[in-house]
Scaffold this motif. Sequence first.
Motif, PDB file in Angstrom:
ATOM      1  N   GLY A 187       5.086  -0.676   1.798  1.00 29.50           N
ATOM      2  CA  GLY A 187       4.671   0.566   1.130  1.00 29.50           C
ATOM      3  C   GLY A 187       4.454   1.664   2.157  1.00 29.50           C
ATOM      4  O   GLY A 187       4.268   1.380   3.349  1.00 29.50           O
ATOM      5  N   GLY A 188       4.492   2.912   1.698  1.00 30.41           N
ATOM      6  CA  GLY A 188       4.443   4.069   2.584  1.00 30.41           C
ATOM      7  C   GLY A 188       3.251   4.124   3.528  1.00 30.41           C
ATOM      8  O   GLY A 188       3.372   4.612   4.659  1.00 30.41           O
ATOM      9  N   VAL A 189       2.094   3.619   3.073  1.00 31.64           N
ATOM     10  CA  VAL A 189       0.894   3.694   3.925  1.00 31.64           C
ATOM     11  C   VAL A 189       0.998   2.745   5.126  1.00 31.64           C
ATOM     12  O   VAL A 189       0.249   2.877   6.098  1.00 31.64           O
ATOM     13  N   SER A 190       1.957   1.813   5.098  1.00 32.63           N
ATOM     14  CA  SER A 190       2.169   0.941   6.268  1.00 32.63           C
ATOM     15  C   SER A 190       2.565   1.744   7.487  1.00 32.63           C
ATOM     16  O   SER A 190       2.564   1.228   8.605  1.00 32.63           O
ATOM     17  N   ALA A 191       2.937   3.014   7.285  1.00 31.76           N
ATOM     18  CA  ALA A 191       3.281   3.869   8.425  1.00 31.76           C
ATOM     19  C   ALA A 191       2.021   4.266   9.196  1.00 31.76           C
ATOM     20  O   ALA A 191       2.112   4.727  10.329  1.00 31.76           O
ATOM     21  N   ASN A 192       0.864   4.087   8.593  1.00 34.09           N
ATOM     22  CA  ASN A 192      -0.365   4.561   9.221  1.00 34.09           C
ATOM     23  C   ASN A 192      -0.642   3.819  10.537  1.00 34.09           C
ATOM     24  O   ASN A 192      -0.652   2.587  10.571  1.00 34.09           O
ATOM     25  N   SER A 193      -0.886   4.586  11.595  1.00 32.54           N
ATOM     26  CA  SER A 193      -1.039   3.942  12.907  1.00 32.54           C
ATOM     27  C   SER A 193      -2.298   3.084  12.971  1.00 32.54           C
ATOM     28  O   SER A 193      -2.314   2.064  13.647  1.00 32.54           O
ATOM     29  N   PRO A 244       2.313  15.506   1.047  1.00 31.38           N
ATOM     30  CA  PRO A 244       1.319  14.437   1.024  1.00 31.38           C
ATOM     31  C   PRO A 244       0.540  14.392   2.328  1.00 31.38           C
ATOM     32  O   PRO A 244       1.119  14.469   3.420  1.00 31.38           O
ATOM     33  N   GLY A 245      -0.775  14.233   2.202  1.00 31.71           N
ATOM     34  CA  GLY A 245      -1.658  14.426   3.354  1.00 31.71           C
ATOM     35  C   GLY A 245      -1.856  13.215   4.246  1.00 31.71           C
ATOM     36  O   GLY A 245      -2.390  13.351   5.354  1.00 31.71           O
ATOM     37  N   GLY A 246      -1.424  12.018   3.776  1.00 30.28           N
ATOM     38  CA  GLY A 246      -1.640  10.796   4.574  1.00 30.28           C
ATOM     39  C   GLY A 246      -1.223  10.939   6.037  1.00 30.28           C
ATOM     40  O   GLY A 246      -2.015  10.676   6.950  1.00 30.28           O
ATOM     41  N   ILE A 275       0.846  -1.198   0.000  1.00 32.01           N
ATOM     42  CA  ILE A 275       0.000   0.000   0.000  1.00 32.01           C
ATOM     43  C   ILE A 275       0.882   1.248   0.000  1.00 32.01           C
ATOM     44  O   ILE A 275       1.668   1.458   0.904  1.00 32.01           O
ATOM     45  N   SER A 276       0.724   2.054  -1.072  1.00 35.17           N
ATOM     46  CA  SER A 276       1.518   3.291  -1.115  1.00 35.17           C
ATOM     47  C   SER A 276       0.792   4.307  -1.969  1.00 35.17           C
ATOM     48  O   SER A 276      -0.375   4.118  -2.326  1.00 35.17           O
ATOM     49  N   GLY A 277       1.518   5.391  -2.309  1.00 32.93           N
ATOM     50  CA  GLY A 277       0.906   6.419  -3.133  1.00 32.93           C
ATOM     51  C   GLY A 277       0.681   5.943  -4.562  1.00 32.93           C
ATOM     52  O   GLY A 277      -0.119   6.520  -5.298  1.00 32.93           O
ATOM     53  N   VAL A 317      -4.257   3.432  -2.508  1.00 35.36           N
ATOM     54  CA  VAL A 317      -4.742   3.815  -1.180  1.00 35.36           C
ATOM     55  C   VAL A 317      -4.071   5.103  -0.681  1.00 35.36           C
ATOM     56  O   VAL A 317      -4.714   5.948  -0.045  1.00 35.36           O
ATOM     57  N   GLY A 318      -2.792   5.276  -0.993  1.00 36.78           N
ATOM     58  CA  GLY A 318      -2.099   6.507  -0.594  1.00 36.78           C
ATOM     59  C   GLY A 318      -2.739   7.724  -1.250  1.00 36.78           C
ATOM     60  O   GLY A 318      -2.861   8.796  -0.645  1.00 36.78           O
ATOM     61  N   GLU A 319      -3.166   7.542  -2.514  1.00 42.33           N
ATOM     62  CA  GLU A 319      -3.851   8.638  -3.213  1.00 42.33           C
ATOM     63  C   GLU A 319      -5.167   8.955  -2.519  1.00 42.33           C
ATOM     64  O   GLU A 319      -5.560  10.121  -2.442  1.00 42.33           O
ATOM     65  N   TYR A 359      12.193   0.946   5.315  1.00 42.22           N
ATOM     66  CA  TYR A 359      12.070   0.005   4.205  1.00 42.22           C
ATOM     67  C   TYR A 359      10.647  -0.062   3.650  1.00 42.22           C
ATOM     68  O   TYR A 359      10.365  -0.838   2.743  1.00 42.22           O
ATOM     69  N   CYS A 360       9.725   0.716   4.253  1.00 39.85           N
ATOM     70  CA  CYS A 360       8.339   0.740   3.765  1.00 39.85           C
ATOM     71  C   CYS A 360       8.201   1.714   2.606  1.00 39.85           C
ATOM     72  O   CYS A 360       7.623   1.411   1.577  1.00 39.85           O
ATOM     73  N   THR A 361       8.722   2.928   2.790  1.00 40.08           N
ATOM     74  CA  THR A 361       8.629   3.940   1.735  1.00 40.08           C
ATOM     75  C   THR A 361       9.672   3.594   0.656  1.00 40.08           C
ATOM     76  O   THR A 361      10.522   2.732   0.868  1.00 40.08           O
ATOM     77  N   ASP A 362       9.592   4.280  -0.482  1.00 44.54           N
ATOM     78  CA  ASP A 362      10.519   3.956  -1.565  1.00 44.54           C
ATOM     79  C   ASP A 362      11.961   4.159  -1.110  1.00 44.54           C
ATOM     80  O   ASP A 362      12.314   5.215  -0.587  1.00 44.54           O
ATOM     81  N   ASN A 363      12.781   3.138  -1.313  1.00 49.06           N
ATOM     82  CA  ASN A 363      14.174   3.181  -0.856  1.00 49.06           C
ATOM     83  C   ASN A 363      14.984   2.178  -1.658  1.00 49.06           C
ATOM     84  O   ASN A 363      14.418   1.238  -2.224  1.00 49.06           O
TER      85      ASN A 363
END
Length: 341
Positions: A277-283, A185-187, A142-144, A169-171, A307-311
Amino acid sequence: MIDKQNIYILAIESSCDDTSAAVMHNDKMLSNVVATQKIHEAYGGVVPELASRAHQQNIVPVVHQALAKANIDKKLVSAIAFTRGPGLLGSLLVGTSFAKSLSLGLNIPLIEVNHMQAHILAHFIKENDKKAPSFPFLALTISGGHTQIVLVNDFFDMEILGETLDDAVGEAFDKSAKILGLPYPGGPFVDKYAAKGNPAAFPFPKPKVSGLNFSFSGLKTSILYFVQKETRKNPNFIKQNLNDICASIQSTIINILMDKLKKASEQTGIKEIAIGGGVSANSGIREALKDSEAKYGWNTYIPKFEYCTDNAAMIGIVGYLKYIDGDFSDERIAAKARYVI
Ligand code: KG4
Ligand code: ZN
């Protein structure tokens, strides 16, 4: 003769708006440098042409930094791994051309990497006491740019069970945040305000999508109409209800994700569940996933945020796994904007 004990991979990622380079020693990360392009904030989204130009400016210093941080000489590097796709073509071209030139210049192998596989295989970057998922497992990415449920039978044996038919989902997070006047980004902002709000305050409809696919564009429209209607009645509606609106949006999105994940687990009988993916940061998603361990008997895996966001470290671990297999690319290889797992 290949020394399989000491493999050093220099990895490059440039698929979207992050220019990243990493050095791996076998499956351990020695350095993972990410230059995030701030220029897109002013436009409320990624502008492909600007992303490509920023990659050109960033790539040399980022690679230098990655080598310096890892404290290794480039002569020690065993192979260059790079993101071939999917992503923005102009962005991918920068990383691809750079990787090819470097592999030619250093006379070492080139390894192409699928970005979506890398998001999943990031779980195999060695961390002290962190366990990697066992095969077969389900991965929710799940990411942008992506929303997929993937059945992972082995490192390079993956099957997409479901994916988004429209927005990622990030969108959905970012576009909802934009409607509320939050920065891009507003997430992370939605996440922050949601923590203080009531998730049941404003029920939003969940899309009816068959199978394991997703759709988020309808949700965005219903949030827009809802906010417009309420703001006509009370111009201060957003300000007065920001926490509750964010909590309601977030819980709707999490319910959509968790419903499909549960369905995928029931259909396959697999209880090893990994996200990335970046949305994995969501609490909220992290909490829902942890709760599901007791609720459904799942073992869940969330990579370190880095390692969740693009790297590039995630590209590096795939490079390492392919190096062991002797799976190299030749220098005529081209970037691929659409590249299925
Ligand atoms: O993986 P990523 O860094 O880049 C892409 O490949 O897209 O993901 C970025 C996405 C953005 O949409 C951002 O709003 C979202 O991840 N995001 C979050 C959170 N942190 C990042 N969404 C919800 N809650 C968060 N805490
Ligand atoms: Zn990504």
